[in-house]
Design a protein around this motif. Sequence first.
Motif, PDB file in Angstrom:
ATOM      1  N   PRO A  23      40.996  43.317  34.722  1.00 15.71           N
ATOM      2  CA  PRO A  23      40.535  44.227  33.258  1.00 15.71           C
ATOM      3  C   PRO A  23      39.858  43.546  32.299  1.00 15.71           C
ATOM      4  CG  PRO A  23      43.010  42.993  33.515  1.00 15.71           C
ATOM      5  CD  PRO A  23      42.270  42.803  34.820  1.00 15.71           C
ATOM      6  N   ASP A  24      39.150  44.356  31.628  1.00 16.64           N
ATOM      7  CA  ASP A  24      37.596  44.156  31.210  1.00 16.64           C
ATOM      8  C   ASP A  24      36.378  43.658  31.644  1.00 16.64           C
ATOM      9  OD1 ASP A  24      38.968  44.959  28.886  1.00 16.64           O
ATOM     10  OD2 ASP A  24      39.629  43.225  28.769  1.00 16.64           O
ATOM     11  N   GLY A  78      32.247  38.624  36.290  1.00 18.56           N
ATOM     12  CA  GLY A  78      32.304  39.538  35.433  1.00 18.56           C
ATOM     13  C   GLY A  78      32.195  40.755  36.023  1.00 18.56           C
ATOM     14  N   LEU A  79      32.290  40.551  37.607  1.00 20.60           N
ATOM     15  CA  LEU A  79      31.422  42.456  37.902  1.00 20.60           C
ATOM     16  C   LEU A  79      33.503  42.857  39.092  1.00 20.60           C
ATOM     17  CD1 LEU A  79      28.515  40.604  39.646  1.00 20.60           C
ATOM     18  CD2 LEU A  79      28.400  42.667  37.863  1.00 20.60           C
ATOM     19  N   GLY A  80      32.872  43.780  40.065  1.00 26.17           N
ATOM     20  CA  GLY A  80      33.835  44.174  40.509  1.00 26.17           C
ATOM     21  C   GLY A  80      33.554  45.336  41.599  1.00 26.17           C
ATOM     22  N   SER A  81      33.754  46.259  42.536  1.00 25.21           N
ATOM     23  CA  SER A  81      34.006  47.054  43.000  1.00 25.21           C
ATOM     24  C   SER A  81      34.780  47.833  44.270  1.00 25.21           C
ATOM     25  CB  SER A  81      33.025  46.299  44.890  1.00 25.21           C
ATOM     26  OG  SER A  81      32.521  46.907  45.577  1.00 25.21           O
ATOM     27  N   ARG A 108      37.928  57.658  37.540  1.00 17.31           N
ATOM     28  CA  ARG A 108      38.160  58.220  36.561  1.00 17.31           C
ATOM     29  C   ARG A 108      40.271  57.444  35.512  1.00 17.31           C
ATOM     30  NH1 ARG A 108      36.541  63.188  37.473  1.00 17.31           N
ATOM     31  NH2 ARG A 108      38.590  64.121  37.284  1.00 17.31           N
ATOM     32  N   ASP A 109      41.075  56.985  36.689  1.00 17.95           N
ATOM     33  CA  ASP A 109      42.262  56.392  36.858  1.00 17.95           C
ATOM     34  C   ASP A 109      42.304  55.097  36.702  1.00 17.95           C
ATOM     35  OD1 ASP A 109      44.377  55.966  36.215  1.00 17.95           O
ATOM     36  OD2 ASP A 109      45.040  55.334  37.953  1.00 17.95           O
ATOM     37  N   LEU A 110      40.960  55.045  37.903  1.00 19.08           N
ATOM     38  CA  LEU A 110      40.660  52.614  37.297  1.00 19.08           C
ATOM     39  C   LEU A 110      39.401  52.730  36.447  1.00 19.08           C
ATOM     40  CD1 LEU A 110      39.624  52.544  41.049  1.00 19.08           C
ATOM     41  CD2 LEU A 110      41.794  51.964  40.300  1.00 19.08           C
ATOM     42  N   TYR A 114      40.948  49.255  33.702  1.00 17.34           N
ATOM     43  CA  TYR A 114      40.763  48.302  34.117  1.00 17.34           C
ATOM     44  C   TYR A 114      39.737  48.044  32.838  1.00 17.34           C
ATOM     45  CZ  TYR A 114      43.140  47.331  37.894  1.00 17.34           C
ATOM     46  OH  TYR A 114      43.906  47.263  38.981  1.00 17.34           O
ATOM     47  N   ARG A 115      38.883  49.460  32.285  1.00 14.56           N
ATOM     48  CA  ARG A 115      37.999  48.884  31.590  1.00 14.56           C
ATOM     49  C   ARG A 115      36.727  47.804  31.813  1.00 14.56           C
ATOM     50  NH1 ARG A 115      40.020  50.813  26.555  1.00 14.56           N
ATOM     51  NH2 ARG A 115      38.961  49.883  25.584  1.00 14.56           N
TER      52      ARG A 115
END
Length: 182
Positions: A23-24, A78-81, A108-110, A114-115
């Motif tokens: 999240p975030d 603070g990163l995602g993939s 769009r859903d992700l 997860y914002r």
Amino acid sequence: MPRSVQAARRASYIGAMKDILAPDLKILFVGFNPSPRSGETGHHYAGPGNQFWRLLHESGLTPRRLRPDECTLLPEFGLGSTNLVSRPTRTAAELSKAELRAGAPRMRDLVGRYRPQVVAYTGKGVYLAAIGRAHAPWGLQPDTIAPPACDFVVPSPSGLVRMTLEEKLHWFRQLTELVKKE
């Protein structure tokens, strides 16, 4: 290793690529799809010529250069993939338009769930496929796949892309500056 064994090995990993989400996040990176090497290992941006981890470090997004097998550490920074398509291929040209279009609602859903502050597409083609546009500049985009996140396009870190490391690094540094402002 014989090609048949390599193909069977790759096939056994299809679907094994796990999204790296929390999240975030500051930034959620979105690629076209995994490379065969990423598909085999289950690690994002694992191809031998891929510059992703170097670009993250040299742009200031990570304090050190991570290895692909450390991809699960991304949320600590603070990163995602994730990817539009989970099927590994040698090049994005092997993906059908239908596969790419099918990835957009999931994206769009992700993003809504997860914002992340910024959705960073690793290549113009990834952004164009996700948003359904014909053209886009590098950098911050006027449209977003899921507000309030903003969309940003960085060059593909693939070694197949004919762009210098410095040109790619310029856009990764712009991305770093954007999230520092937020």
